[in-house]
Design a protein around this motif. Sequence first.
Motif, PDB file in Angstrom:
ATOM      1  N   VAL A   1       0.804  -1.225   0.000  1.00 19.22           N
ATOM      2  CA  VAL A   1       0.000   0.000   0.000  1.00 19.22           C
ATOM      3  C   VAL A   1       0.835   1.272   0.000  1.00 19.22           C
ATOM      4  CG1 VAL A   1      -2.011  -1.068   1.067  1.00 19.22           C
ATOM      5  CG2 VAL A   1      -0.219  -0.132   2.527  1.00 19.22           C
ATOM      6  N   ASP A   2       2.121   1.166   0.318  1.00 20.65           N
ATOM      7  CA  ASP A   2       2.993   2.343   0.307  1.00 20.65           C
ATOM      8  C   ASP A   2       3.642   2.577  -1.052  1.00 20.65           C
ATOM      9  OD1 ASP A   2       3.450   4.392   2.033  1.00 20.65           O
ATOM     10  OD2 ASP A   2       4.855   3.325   3.307  1.00 20.65           O
ATOM     11  N   GLY A   3       3.519   1.599  -1.968  1.00 18.99           N
ATOM     12  CA  GLY A   3       4.045   1.779  -3.318  1.00 18.99           C
ATOM     13  C   GLY A   3       5.552   1.770  -3.413  1.00 18.99           C
TER      14      GLY A   3
ATOM     15  N   HIS B   1       7.520  -1.196  -3.437  1.00 17.35           N
ATOM     16  CA  HIS B   1       8.035  -2.399  -4.090  1.00 17.35           C
ATOM     17  C   HIS B   1       8.483  -2.044  -5.509  1.00 17.35           C
ATOM     18  CE1 HIS B   1       8.132  -6.400  -5.918  1.00 17.35           C
ATOM     19  NE2 HIS B   1       8.155  -6.899  -4.685  1.00 17.35           N
ATOM     20  N   PRO B   2       9.599  -2.642  -5.990  1.00 18.36           N
ATOM     21  CA  PRO B   2      10.066  -2.340  -7.351  1.00 18.36           C
ATOM     22  C   PRO B   2       8.982  -2.497  -8.412  1.00 18.36           C
ATOM     23  CG  PRO B   2      11.728  -3.608  -6.184  1.00 18.36           C
ATOM     24  CD  PRO B   2      10.529  -3.553  -5.281  1.00 18.36           C
ATOM     25  N   GLN B   3       8.086  -3.465  -8.225  1.00 11.07           N
ATOM     26  CA  GLN B   3       7.006  -3.647  -9.200  1.00 11.07           C
ATOM     27  C   GLN B   3       6.036  -2.468  -9.164  1.00 11.07           C
ATOM     28  OE1 GLN B   3       5.423  -7.645  -9.542  1.00 11.07           O
ATOM     29  NE2 GLN B   3       3.356  -6.850  -9.882  1.00 11.07           N
ATOM     30  N   SER B   4       5.781  -1.928  -7.971  1.00  9.06           N
ATOM     31  CA  SER B   4       4.906  -0.764  -7.850  1.00  9.06           C
ATOM     32  C   SER B   4       5.546   0.460  -8.486  1.00  9.06           C
ATOM     33  CB  SER B   4       4.601  -0.482  -6.368  1.00  9.06           C
ATOM     34  OG  SER B   4       4.017  -1.593  -5.739  1.00  9.06           O
ATOM     35  N   VAL B   5       6.852   0.630  -8.242  1.00 14.22           N
ATOM     36  CA  VAL B   5       7.578   1.761  -8.818  1.00 14.22           C
ATOM     37  C   VAL B   5       7.601   1.651 -10.342  1.00 14.22           C
ATOM     38  CG1 VAL B   5       9.793   2.955  -8.915  1.00 14.22           C
ATOM     39  CG2 VAL B   5       8.981   2.026  -6.735  1.00 14.22           C
ATOM     40  N   GLY B   6       7.819   0.432 -10.853  1.00 17.62           N
ATOM     41  CA  GLY B   6       7.825   0.222 -12.290  1.00 17.62           C
ATOM     42  C   GLY B   6       6.486   0.543 -12.929  1.00 17.62           C
TER      43      GLY B   6
ATOM     44  N   PHE C   1      -0.298   0.704  -6.597  1.00 14.91           N
ATOM     45  CA  PHE C   1      -0.219   1.555  -5.411  1.00 14.91           C
ATOM     46  C   PHE C   1       0.841   2.635  -5.608  1.00 14.91           C
ATOM     47  CE2 PHE C   1      -1.970  -2.329  -3.372  1.00 14.91           C
ATOM     48  CZ  PHE C   1      -3.113  -1.761  -2.836  1.00 14.91           C
ATOM     49  N   VAL C   2       0.552   3.820  -5.076  1.00 14.70           N
ATOM     50  CA  VAL C   2       1.449   4.971  -5.197  1.00 14.70           C
ATOM     51  C   VAL C   2       1.796   5.465  -3.799  1.00 14.70           C
ATOM     52  CG1 VAL C   2       1.711   7.306  -6.098  1.00 14.70           C
ATOM     53  CG2 VAL C   2       0.436   5.610  -7.405  1.00 14.70           C
ATOM     54  N   SER C   3       3.043   5.887  -3.597  1.00 16.40           N
ATOM     55  CA  SER C   3       3.471   6.425  -2.300  1.00 16.40           C
ATOM     56  C   SER C   3       2.496   7.497  -1.833  1.00 16.40           C
ATOM     57  CB  SER C   3       4.880   7.016  -2.410  1.00 16.40           C
ATOM     58  OG  SER C   3       5.794   6.040  -2.833  1.00 16.40           O
ATOM     59  N   CYS C   4       2.128   7.440  -0.552  1.00 19.53           N
ATOM     60  CA  CYS C   4       1.031   8.277  -0.057  1.00 19.53           C
ATOM     61  C   CYS C   4       1.357   9.768  -0.068  1.00 19.53           C
ATOM     62  CB  CYS C   4       0.621   7.830   1.339  1.00 19.53           C
ATOM     63  SG  CYS C   4       1.937   7.846   2.558  1.00 19.53           S
ATOM     64  N   THR C   5       2.574  10.148   0.313  1.00 20.52           N
ATOM     65  CA  THR C   5       2.905  11.577   0.352  1.00 20.52           C
ATOM     66  C   THR C   5       2.880  12.208  -1.037  1.00 20.52           C
ATOM     67  OG1 THR C   5       4.201  11.308   2.378  1.00 20.52           O
ATOM     68  CG2 THR C   5       4.619  13.283   1.065  1.00 20.52           C
ATOM     69  N   PRO C   6       3.538  11.613  -2.050  1.00 20.25           N
ATOM     70  CA  PRO C   6       3.438  12.177  -3.399  1.00 20.25           C
ATOM     71  C   PRO C   6       2.004  12.215  -3.919  1.00 20.25           C
ATOM     72  CG  PRO C   6       5.295  10.684  -3.273  1.00 20.25           C
ATOM     73  CD  PRO C   6       4.534  10.523  -1.995  1.00 20.25           C
ATOM     74  N   ALA C   7       1.238  11.163  -3.648  1.00 20.31           N
ATOM     75  CA  ALA C   7      -0.170  11.157  -4.081  1.00 20.31           C
ATOM     76  C   ALA C   7      -0.937  12.281  -3.395  1.00 20.31           C
ATOM     77  CB  ALA C   7      -0.809   9.801  -3.773  1.00 20.31           C
ATOM     78  N   GLY C   8      -0.597  12.540  -2.122  1.00 27.94           N
ATOM     79  CA  GLY C   8      -1.241  13.634  -1.395  1.00 27.94           C
ATOM     80  C   GLY C   8      -0.911  14.995  -1.969  1.00 27.94           C
ATOM     81  N   VAL C   9       0.328  15.163  -2.457  1.00 28.97           N
ATOM     82  CA  VAL C   9       0.727  16.427  -3.087  1.00 28.97           C
ATOM     83  C   VAL C   9      -0.131  16.688  -4.326  1.00 28.97           C
ATOM     84  CG1 VAL C   9       2.588  17.600  -4.327  1.00 28.97           C
ATOM     85  CG2 VAL C   9       3.078  16.394  -2.186  1.00 28.97           C
TER      86      VAL C   9
ATOM     87  N   ILE D   1       7.003  11.748  -6.860  1.00 31.36           N
ATOM     88  CA  ILE D   1       6.236  12.969  -7.153  1.00 31.36           C
ATOM     89  C   ILE D   1       6.594  13.495  -8.535  1.00 31.36           C
ATOM     90  CG2 ILE D   1       7.881  14.566  -6.053  1.00 31.36           C
ATOM     91  CD1 ILE D   1       4.046  14.869  -6.290  1.00 31.36           C
ATOM     92  N   SER D   2       7.848  13.310  -8.959  1.00 28.63           N
ATOM     93  CA  SER D   2       8.242  13.731 -10.299  1.00 28.63           C
ATOM     94  C   SER D   2       7.474  12.948 -11.358  1.00 28.63           C
ATOM     95  CB  SER D   2       9.747  13.526 -10.497  1.00 28.63           C
ATOM     96  OG  SER D   2      10.485  14.268  -9.552  1.00 28.63           O
ATOM     97  N   LEU D   3       7.338  11.627 -11.154  1.00 27.96           N
ATOM     98  CA  LEU D   3       6.593  10.790 -12.088  1.00 27.96           C
ATOM     99  C   LEU D   3       5.115  11.132 -12.103  1.00 27.96           C
ATOM    100  CD1 LEU D   3       8.353   7.384 -11.331  1.00 27.96           C
ATOM    101  CD2 LEU D   3       8.509   8.681 -13.459  1.00 27.96           C
ATOM    102  N   LEU D   4       4.560  11.447 -10.927  1.00 33.42           N
ATOM    103  CA  LEU D   4       3.137  11.806 -10.857  1.00 33.42           C
ATOM    104  C   LEU D   4       2.866  13.151 -11.528  1.00 33.42           C
ATOM    105  CD1 LEU D   4       2.216  10.665  -7.229  1.00 33.42           C
ATOM    106  CD2 LEU D   4       1.469   9.633  -9.368  1.00 33.42           C
ATOM    107  N   LEU D   5       3.764  14.116 -11.353  1.00 38.03           N
ATOM    108  CA  LEU D   5       3.608  15.413 -12.036  1.00 38.03           C
ATOM    109  C   LEU D   5       3.708  15.225 -13.549  1.00 38.03           C
ATOM    110  CD1 LEU D   5       5.786  17.608  -9.647  1.00 38.03           C
ATOM    111  CD2 LEU D   5       3.332  17.871 -10.021  1.00 38.03           C
ATOM    112  N   LEU D   6       4.608  14.348 -13.982  1.00 35.42           N
ATOM    113  CA  LEU D   6       4.733  14.046 -15.410  1.00 35.42           C
ATOM    114  C   LEU D   6       3.460  13.385 -15.931  1.00 35.42           C
ATOM    115  CD1 LEU D   6       6.726  14.104 -17.804  1.00 35.42           C
ATOM    116  CD2 LEU D   6       7.487  11.821 -17.101  1.00 35.42           C
ATOM    117  N   ARG D   7       2.873  12.508 -15.114  1.00 26.25           N
ATOM    118  CA  ARG D   7       1.617  11.850 -15.497  1.00 26.25           C
ATOM    119  C   ARG D   7       0.505  12.868 -15.688  1.00 26.25           C
ATOM    120  NH1 ARG D   7      -0.818   6.971 -11.861  1.00 26.25           N
ATOM    121  NH2 ARG D   7       0.997   5.879 -12.726  1.00 26.25           N
ATOM    122  N   GLU D   8       0.584  13.965 -14.925  1.00 30.52           N
ATOM    123  CA  GLU D   8      -0.430  15.036 -15.045  1.00 30.52           C
ATOM    124  C   GLU D   8      -0.038  16.057 -16.105  1.00 30.52           C
ATOM    125  OE1 GLU D   8      -3.305  15.063 -13.480  1.00 30.52           O
ATOM    126  OE2 GLU D   8      -2.835  13.195 -12.409  1.00 30.52           O
ATOM    127  N   ASN D   9       0.956  15.706 -16.952  1.00 30.12           N
ATOM    128  CA  ASN D   9       1.381  16.534 -18.086  1.00 30.12           C
ATOM    129  C   ASN D   9       2.108  17.812 -17.673  1.00 30.12           C
ATOM    130  OD1 ASN D   9       0.274  14.778 -20.150  1.00 30.12           O
ATOM    131  ND2 ASN D   9      -1.737  15.475 -19.448  1.00 30.12           N
TER     132      ASN D   9
END
Length: 461
Positions: A326-328, A330-335, A344-352, A381-389
């Motif tokens: 649930v914390d995201g 694991h290498p498979q989660s990161v991949g 699953f995505v790390s909770c703090t970056p998802a919260g940002v 958080i860098s990957l999530l911001l990229l996902r949001e374009n």
Amino acid sequence: YKKDDGTFVVVAQCGKEHETRAMLDGQIHDIGKVGSTIKQVKERLEAKLGKKLTKVCIAAAGRVLKTVNTRTDYEFDEETIIDEECIHTLELLGMEQAYAQLKTDKDGKIGMYCVGSTVIHYYLDDYIMLSLEGHKGKKISADFLATFLPDEVIESLYAAVERAGLKVANLTLEPIAASEVAIPVNFRLLNIALVDVGAGTSDICITKDGSIIGYGMIPLAGDEFTEEIAKRYLVDFGTAEKIKTDCFTKKTVSYKDIMGISHKISAQDVLEGLSDTVKTITKKLAEKIKELNQDEKVNGILVQLPLPSHIDEDKVIKTIAPEKDVDGFHPQSVGALSIGQKGFVSCTPAGVIQLLKRSGIEIAGKECVVIGRSNIVGKPISLLLLRENGTVTICHSKTKNLKEVTKRADILVVAIGKPLFVTKDYVKEGAVVIDVGIHRDENNKLCGDVDFKDVESVVSA
């Protein structure tokens, strides 16, 4: 003490290490020495507080931990309004039933003491309820989880504190106490496994649906390293404990062996000599997590990072089943995150990201700068911001002309781990700044990586 808003206030604190291994796997072996240590801690606290201390609350652990799950009913002759007395009676019945079940399982050969109990669910006329008080019904029920330690563990604890001139006011289990501090009530809706690595035992507490649903332990923790150091360098337990702690603050450790001969050794050499013990504890902890992975009652596991340095963090994370990560981390989660797949995505970056969206701040097309490249915050958080374009730049300790880079940012996310590092000199007029850092300043007040007062006048949010 606990304030009305749920926060805890510590009015005084002090600690003292045992001079010898007077405790083993959570069990007191030398009551006199442990009592003496408790007395010294009590006297220091009394000096700080300016008052006499007479009572103590204990968070206990032990090498033999038993848990019992039971369901208890309490029926009335007619419909009755449920009050505190009814609920208290139900809980007492639950405790009696748990004791009876334990004795049946153990043939009554081992004396056990209940150190903690939790109501997992309440029921009114067989319908699940969050709270019973004030409702009307003919039957109330509850699912209980009771935890027991051997009588000798508890009796030795009482004897030790009595030698220090104290009386026990309350007794609970270590992971219960840890969960009260570390896991807010609203987080207990999640299925979280809290691991508390202590001196003699590593304790586990599991939460789900707003309740604590399970406890566990492994009888391996920090003392295993102290004993290994004592054997390897021919020192007593107290000296070994000091060598162990010095390894994390000094490059070279000085000590005298039992013959009085002085030595100097690099901290790195000490730590390398503990590699086999590290592997053993990591393996046992990983096995316990695997056990939880296979339990259908547990659908998510969160390992509270950072772990103590003697635990192989990477190996523990890889042990978690990706579908329960649930914390995201694991290498498979990161991949999955890096290629835009579900997971699953790390909770703090998802919260940002949620903070930006719920504040009405558009990410797409914006210049987004992240200071920090940690696996916990910076990279995800860098990957999530990229996902949001967003157009993303990652800065770190080797970035040249840092201020020039950050002053381009429409959205600046700071997770650098340095208190009050970012001032208005780093921020573009009208930028959005999110401060992920958390520290204590010289006045023991909370602060972040960003100097809020300094940047407040130039940011838009």
